[in-house]
Each structure stands twice: as C-alpha cells, then as structure tokens.
Design an enzyme around this catalytic site. Structure first.
Site, short mmCIF file in Angstrom:
data_model
loop_
_atom_site.label_atom_id
_atom_site.label_comp_id
_atom_site.label_asym_id
_atom_site.label_seq_id
_atom_site.Cartn_x
_atom_site.Cartn_y
_atom_site.Cartn_z
N CYS A 1 0.83 -1.21 0.00
CA CYS A 1 0.00 0.00 0.00
C CYS A 1 0.87 1.26 0.00
CB CYS A 1 -0.92 -0.02 1.22
SG CYS A 1 -1.93 1.46 1.35
N CYS B 1 -0.40 4.11 2.22
CA CYS B 1 -0.16 3.90 3.66
C CYS B 1 1.31 4.15 4.01
CB CYS B 1 -0.47 2.46 4.08
SG CYS B 1 -1.94 1.74 3.37
N ASP B 2 2.21 3.65 3.21
CA ASP B 2 3.60 3.54 3.64
C ASP B 2 4.60 4.39 2.85
OD1 ASP B 2 2.75 1.72 5.54
OD2 ASP B 2 3.00 0.00 4.20
#
Ligand code: NAP
Length: 307
Positions: free
Chosen positions: A131, A134-135
């Site tokens: 992701c 997200c990261d």
C-alpha cells in the site's frame, strides 16, 4: 439465532460491530483468516482522522475491537467456509459449525496478492508493503521499487515519486496491462525507471529486519543481479474474499461484490462493507464509513422486519 453476523474484523467489520453492538444487536464478528485486516500488517497510520501524531495500525484496529466488545460485540476465531443465502435466516459454516443469522454484513476484505518470495512475508511492514498510500511517506529520499504492470503499479509508482529519490518499476513482461493513460503518465515521469521482462527472485535482509536489496532476474538476457532498495511495494492486484458467496451474491468479473446502493447487495438482509466491494478507495477511513453504513442498514432492515 443471531440478529447480525459480521464477517471480517478489519476497519469495516469493527466499525459495523461498534454500531450494531451499540444498537443492542449483540453482533457476532467472525475474525477471518487475517484478523484485523490490512491495518494489522501496516505500521504507522498517518491519515486516519483524529491522530495528529499518527497511530500504529495494529493498535488502531485492536482499539476498535475493544470499543465494540465494550458494547457487547462477540468475536470468534475462524472463517466462513460455506454460506447458504438462499433464504432467511441465512446459514454460515464457520470452521465446520453452522450458525444462523437474520442479517449478514460481509466485511471480509480483499487480500493483497503477494509474489510468494522466500523472505517476502517476513519483511512485511519492514520495507515490504502492498500500500503506497499507507507507507510511501516512510521512504523520503530513499530507493523505492514497485512490482506490477497494471494500473495500480503505475499509480503507485507515480505517487511514490513524491517521496523516493528514485522509483524503479519492475514488470515480468514486455507489455503492460495498465491503461494507456496511466502507463504514459508513469513513462513521462523522469523519476520512474522501468525494468521490463524482469522478475524478483527474493528480497533481503531478514537478518537486519529491514529491506536492503532485491535479487532480480531478466528473463530475456538471463542476467541475475542484486539491486539496493529500501521500500519494496508489491502492486500485483487484490483478491476479494468472496469465495463462499459465489453463485449467490452478485459479484463482478474479479469477484468483488456488486453494490445495489448504500450497503445493499442483491439479497435483502445481506450487506457489504469495505474492500470486499470497494476496489477504488480501499482506505481505513472509507472502510470504517462503509461499516457504519452497513450497520445502519441492518438496524433499519431488522426494524422493518419487526425484530
Ligand atoms: P491488474 O490489472 O490485475 O494487474 C496486475 C499486474 O500484476 C499485471 O501486470 C500482472 O502481470 C502483474 N502480476 C500478477 N501476478 C504477478 C506475479 N506473481 N508476479 C509478477 N507480476 C504479477 O491489477 P491492478 O493493477 O491492481 O488493477 C486492478 C483493477 O483496478 C483494474 O481494473 C484497474 O484498471 C483498476 N485500477 C484503476 C486505477 C485508476 O484508474 N486510477 C488505479 C488502480 C487500479 P501480467 O500483466 O503479466 O499478468
């Protein structure tokens, strides 16, 4: 007989549990194969509203579960192997045991497809990610690699150029599955380098508990080499967890639930929430919102049915 069973314990399932428990419906939540869902395999979540310092993904999802339990939600280990949605009450086979429920919220998510490399699973959250949203921000000025040849890989590669010093996109074939516009966008981005006809053989370094390099293999030249990398993003698609409902629920070509508006499926009393229906946004906050919608639909449905 349950009033409501919730399948899945990610953001969507837990939020549905908080709302239905608070409405005194005593939901039963089936934890599933990946308890806590995608959040349980991320580290810091910086885009969930209400946490200016960010929040640890596993902590966030565990807190949601505690919140639901405080209102009377019951959680059980196991996964739904078979379902009979032909008539109400619906019947679910959870690890060999059949249960009956008046309503059902399917929040079983979509699992990221992984490459199956020897060290891949050991380094998830340590440099291996599925992701970018997200990261990505953890890899400011670092070397990033994205695997895949579809729209997701193009989108992630472009997005990650905001952070990385360089982004290498690795695809196993010469031609791409991605739409022309997405491919062109990535191709015209000077920070994205393409490695076609190339597969990843493994990711290192488990000893240091972080991603430091990958071993690559060019299928045309047969050359194998090691390349330094800090962030390794696998973007080879997702698999919606809808197997027990095939042939009963309206699913699209890839197996995602087709919505009939709001949180409704084609079967009255069966509702969807989160990534099992949403292939587009796939965020913790949108999944939580979808869980809330499904819970409210359940309350209204049960009331209309006189329960
Ligand atoms: P996808 O279209 O199924 O593409 C998956 C890619 O991963 C393919 O290039 C495939 O290679 C590769 N792949 C699969 N298994 C692999 C393996 N074991 N090793 C190496 N490579 C592997 O998946 P997606 O990109 O996630 O897109 C899913 C859907 O969402 C699509 O309909 C897409 O259009 C849509 N989407 C749209 C947008 C947008 O419009 N903004 C953004 C993201 C996704 P091969 O080509 O060789 O099979």
């Amino acid at each position: 007989m349950h009033d409501v069973v919730i399948i899945g314990s990610g953001c969507a399932g837990n939020t549905a549990a908080i709302y239905t428990a608070r409405a005194n419906l005593k939901p039963l939540v089936v934890l599933g194969h990946e308890p806590g869902g995608q959040l349980s395999i991320t580290s810091l979540v910086e885009n969930f509203p209400g946490f200016p310092e960010g929040v640890n993904g596993p902590d966030l999802v565990e807190n949601m579960k505690k919140q639901a339990e405080a209102f009377g939600a019951e959680y059980m280990h196991g996964a739904v192997g078979e379902a009979d949605l032909s008539k109400a009450p619906f019947r679910l086979n959870i690890d060999g045991e059949w249960r009956e429920t008046r309503t059902l919220i399917i929040a079983s998510g979509a699992s990221a497809r992984w490459l199956g490399l020897p060290n891949e699973q050991k380094l998830i959250g340590r440099g291996v990610s599925s992701c970018a949203t997200c990261d990505g921000a953890f890899y400011r000025d670092r070397k990033i690699m994205v695997i895949g040849g579809g729209d997701s890989a193009m989108e992630e590669a472009n997005f990650l150029t905001r952070f990385g010093s360089e982004v290498t996109l690795v695809h196993r074939r010469e031609n791409f599955r991605a739409s022309k516009i997405m491919l062109e966008r990535a191709r015209s981005n000077p920070k994205v380098k393409f490695l076609n006809n190339t597969v990843v053989e493994d990711v290192h370094d488990v000893g240091q508990n972080m991603v430091t390099a990958v071993r690559l293999h060019n299928l045309v030249t047969d050359q194998t080499w090691e390349q330094e990398v800090d962030g390794f993003f696998v973007a080879i698609g997702h698999i919606p967890n809808t197997k027990p409902f095939r042939g009963q629920l309206d699913l699209d070509d890839e197996g995602y639930i087709v919505t009939h508006g709001g949180a409704r499926t084609n079967i009255p009393g069966v509702f969807h929430a989160g990534d099992v229906q949403d292939r587009n946004y796939r965020q913790a906050i949108t999944a939580a919102g979808a869980g809330c919608m499904a819970a409210i639909e359940v309350e209204r449905y049960l009331e209309a049915e006189g329960h």
